[in-house]
Design a protein around this motif. Structure first.
Motif, PDB file in Angstrom:
ATOM      1  N   MET A  47     -18.065  -4.480  -0.931  1.00 14.72           N
ATOM      2  CA  MET A  47     -17.702  -4.682   0.470  1.00 14.72           C
ATOM      3  C   MET A  47     -17.367  -3.359   1.152  1.00 14.72           C
ATOM      4  O   MET A  47     -17.638  -3.189   2.348  1.00 14.72           O
ATOM      5  N   VAL A  48     -16.799  -2.407   0.409  1.00  8.27           N
ATOM      6  CA  VAL A  48     -16.561  -1.073   0.976  1.00  8.27           C
ATOM      7  C   VAL A  48     -17.894  -0.447   1.382  1.00  8.27           C
ATOM      8  O   VAL A  48     -18.043   0.047   2.502  1.00  8.27           O
ATOM      9  N   GLY A  49     -18.868  -0.471   0.480  1.00  9.77           N
ATOM     10  CA  GLY A  49     -20.177   0.102   0.792  1.00  9.77           C
ATOM     11  C   GLY A  49     -20.835  -0.571   1.977  1.00  9.77           C
ATOM     12  O   GLY A  49     -21.380   0.089   2.868  1.00  9.77           O
ATOM     13  N   GLU A  75     -12.686   7.957  -6.983  1.00 12.92           N
ATOM     14  CA  GLU A  75     -14.065   8.265  -7.354  1.00 12.92           C
ATOM     15  C   GLU A  75     -14.954   7.031  -7.248  1.00 12.92           C
ATOM     16  O   GLU A  75     -16.094   7.123  -6.774  1.00 12.92           O
ATOM     17  N   GLU A  76     -14.471   5.881  -7.701  1.00 10.03           N
ATOM     18  CA  GLU A  76     -15.266   4.654  -7.616  1.00 10.03           C
ATOM     19  C   GLU A  76     -15.484   4.239  -6.163  1.00 10.03           C
ATOM     20  O   GLU A  76     -16.585   3.815  -5.793  1.00 10.03           O
ATOM     21  N   ILE A  77     -14.447   4.361  -5.355  1.00 11.38           N
ATOM     22  CA  ILE A  77     -14.581   4.000  -3.938  1.00 11.38           C
ATOM     23  C   ILE A  77     -15.582   4.927  -3.261  1.00 11.38           C
ATOM     24  O   ILE A  77     -16.450   4.470  -2.499  1.00 11.38           O
ATOM     25  N   MET A  78     -15.501   6.219  -3.554  1.00  9.02           N
ATOM     26  CA  MET A  78     -16.446   7.155  -2.949  1.00  9.02           C
ATOM     27  C   MET A  78     -17.868   6.928  -3.473  1.00  9.02           C
ATOM     28  O   MET A  78     -18.837   7.127  -2.750  1.00  9.02           O
ATOM     29  N   GLU A  79     -18.012   6.458  -4.696  1.00 13.75           N
ATOM     30  CA  GLU A  79     -19.345   6.127  -5.200  1.00 13.75           C
ATOM     31  C   GLU A  79     -19.905   4.917  -4.460  1.00 13.75           C
ATOM     32  O   GLU A  79     -21.112   4.854  -4.186  1.00 13.75           O
ATOM     33  N   ALA A  80     -19.035   3.973  -4.106  1.00 12.75           N
ATOM     34  CA  ALA A  80     -19.478   2.849  -3.271  1.00 12.75           C
ATOM     35  C   ALA A  80     -19.951   3.367  -1.913  1.00 12.75           C
ATOM     36  O   ALA A  80     -20.949   2.894  -1.368  1.00 12.75           O
ATOM     37  N   VAL A  81     -19.229   4.360  -1.380  1.00 16.40           N
ATOM     38  CA  VAL A  81     -19.652   4.983  -0.120  1.00 16.40           C
ATOM     39  C   VAL A  81     -21.028   5.634  -0.312  1.00 16.40           C
ATOM     40  O   VAL A  81     -21.881   5.567   0.578  1.00 16.40           O
ATOM     41  N   SER A  82     -21.258   6.226  -1.475  1.00 22.17           N
ATOM     42  CA  SER A  82     -22.551   6.887  -1.711  1.00 22.17           C
ATOM     43  C   SER A  82     -23.702   5.888  -1.660  1.00 22.17           C
ATOM     44  O   SER A  82     -24.802   6.236  -1.226  1.00 22.17           O
ATOM     45  N   THR A  83     -23.475   4.651  -2.092  1.00 26.25           N
ATOM     46  CA  THR A  83     -24.547   3.655  -1.995  1.00 26.25           C
ATOM     47  C   THR A  83     -24.847   3.333  -0.539  1.00 26.25           C
ATOM     48  O   THR A  83     -26.001   3.122  -0.172  1.00 26.25           O
ATOM     49  N   ALA A  84     -23.808   3.326   0.298  1.00 22.77           N
ATOM     50  CA  ALA A  84     -24.014   3.097   1.729  1.00 22.77           C
ATOM     51  C   ALA A  84     -24.797   4.244   2.347  1.00 22.77           C
ATOM     52  O   ALA A  84     -25.659   4.032   3.207  1.00 22.77           O
ATOM     53  N   ILE A  85     -24.505   5.466   1.905  1.00 22.95           N
ATOM     54  CA  ILE A  85     -25.237   6.621   2.421  1.00 22.95           C
ATOM     55  C   ILE A  85     -26.717   6.503   2.083  1.00 22.95           C
ATOM     56  O   ILE A  85     -27.585   6.728   2.930  1.00 22.95           O
ATOM     57  N   GLY A  89     -28.192   6.035   5.451  1.00 23.08           N
ATOM     58  CA  GLY A  89     -28.516   7.370   5.904  1.00 23.08           C
ATOM     59  C   GLY A  89     -27.374   8.133   6.548  1.00 23.08           C
ATOM     60  O   GLY A  89     -26.194   7.897   6.267  1.00 23.08           O
ATOM     61  N   GLY A  90     -27.751   9.051   7.419  1.00 19.01           N
ATOM     62  CA  GLY A  90     -26.809   9.961   8.052  1.00 19.01           C
ATOM     63  C   GLY A  90     -25.625   9.302   8.736  1.00 19.01           C
ATOM     64  O   GLY A  90     -24.492   9.791   8.590  1.00 19.01           O
ATOM     65  N   PRO A  91     -25.808   8.211   9.489  1.00 23.83           N
ATOM     66  CA  PRO A  91     -24.637   7.593  10.108  1.00 23.83           C
ATOM     67  C   PRO A  91     -23.582   7.152   9.088  1.00 23.83           C
ATOM     68  O   PRO A  91     -22.392   7.196   9.370  1.00 23.83           O
ATOM     69  N   ALA A  92     -24.004   6.754   7.888  1.00 27.71           N
ATOM     70  CA  ALA A  92     -23.040   6.373   6.855  1.00 27.71           C
ATOM     71  C   ALA A  92     -22.277   7.585   6.344  1.00 27.71           C
ATOM     72  O   ALA A  92     -21.100   7.472   6.004  1.00 27.71           O
ATOM     73  N   VAL A  99     -13.691   7.759   8.102  1.00 25.74           N
ATOM     74  CA  VAL A  99     -12.811   6.601   7.929  1.00 25.74           C
ATOM     75  C   VAL A  99     -12.345   6.430   6.496  1.00 25.74           C
ATOM     76  O   VAL A  99     -11.146   6.321   6.233  1.00 25.74           O
ATOM     77  N   VAL A 100     -13.240   6.395   5.523  1.00 22.12           N
ATOM     78  CA  VAL A 100     -12.845   6.129   4.139  1.00 22.12           C
ATOM     79  C   VAL A 100     -11.935   7.240   3.616  1.00 22.12           C
ATOM     80  O   VAL A 100     -10.902   6.961   2.989  1.00 22.12           O
ATOM     81  N   LEU A 101     -12.276   8.487   3.887  1.00 19.78           N
ATOM     82  CA  LEU A 101     -11.417   9.577   3.402  1.00 19.78           C
ATOM     83  C   LEU A 101     -10.029   9.503   4.034  1.00 19.78           C
ATOM     84  O   LEU A 101      -9.031   9.754   3.363  1.00 19.78           O
ATOM     85  N   LYS A 102      -9.949   9.135   5.291  1.00 24.29           N
ATOM     86  CA  LYS A 102      -8.646   8.989   5.949  1.00 24.29           C
ATOM     87  C   LYS A 102      -7.805   7.902   5.256  1.00 24.29           C
ATOM     88  O   LYS A 102      -6.634   8.083   4.970  1.00 24.29           O
ATOM     89  N   ILE A 103      -8.437   6.762   4.976  1.00 26.07           N
ATOM     90  CA  ILE A 103      -7.714   5.651   4.339  1.00 26.07           C
ATOM     91  C   ILE A 103      -7.273   6.056   2.934  1.00 26.07           C
ATOM     92  O   ILE A 103      -6.129   5.830   2.544  1.00 26.07           O
ATOM     93  N   LEU A 104      -8.176   6.653   2.148  1.00 21.32           N
ATOM     94  CA  LEU A 104      -7.818   7.059   0.781  1.00 21.32           C
ATOM     95  C   LEU A 104      -6.691   8.081   0.790  1.00 21.32           C
ATOM     96  O   LEU A 104      -5.761   7.987  -0.033  1.00 21.32           O
TER      97      LEU A 104
END
Length: 109
Positions: A47-49, A75-85, A89-92, A99-104
């Protein structure tokens, strides 16, 4: 970027306005997020991704803390972000980096 708010409180407010719809949605949510073939933690990471790919900041304020509370690491949360990227693409990249880095950082995860 929107201000931080409690998504659970906002959902309660919507339930007051749309009780039938929100009860149905919450029933679906409860069914989907429970442990099954995939763990609840894995589903929260998914759901994060998806929230990053869709650029849903309120969703991230709900699902990043939930994933962390279920034991997901930064690291796991950021890897989920990597799947969204990869998928969005670029907007992700832009959205995940803000947003995600601010929350973490706020959660100290």
């Amino acid at each position: 970027m929107a201000e931080k708010f409690d998504m659970n409180e906002r959902m309660k407010a919507m339930a007051g306005e749309l009780p039938g719809v929100m009860n149905a949605l919450m029933g679906l949510h409860s069914e989907v997020v429970k442990d099954g073939a995939l763990s609840a933690r894995t589903k929260e990471l998914m759901m994060v991704g998806i929230a990053v790919a869709l650029r849903c900041e309120p969703c991230l304020w709900k699902h990043v803390p939930e994933a962390a509370s279920l034991g997901a690491t930064r690291e796991e949360i950021m890897e989920a972000v990597s799947t969204a990227i990869l998928m969005a693409g670029g907007p992700a990249v832009a959205y995940g980096s803000v947003v995600v880095l601010k929350i973490l950082d706020e959660l100290n995860v």
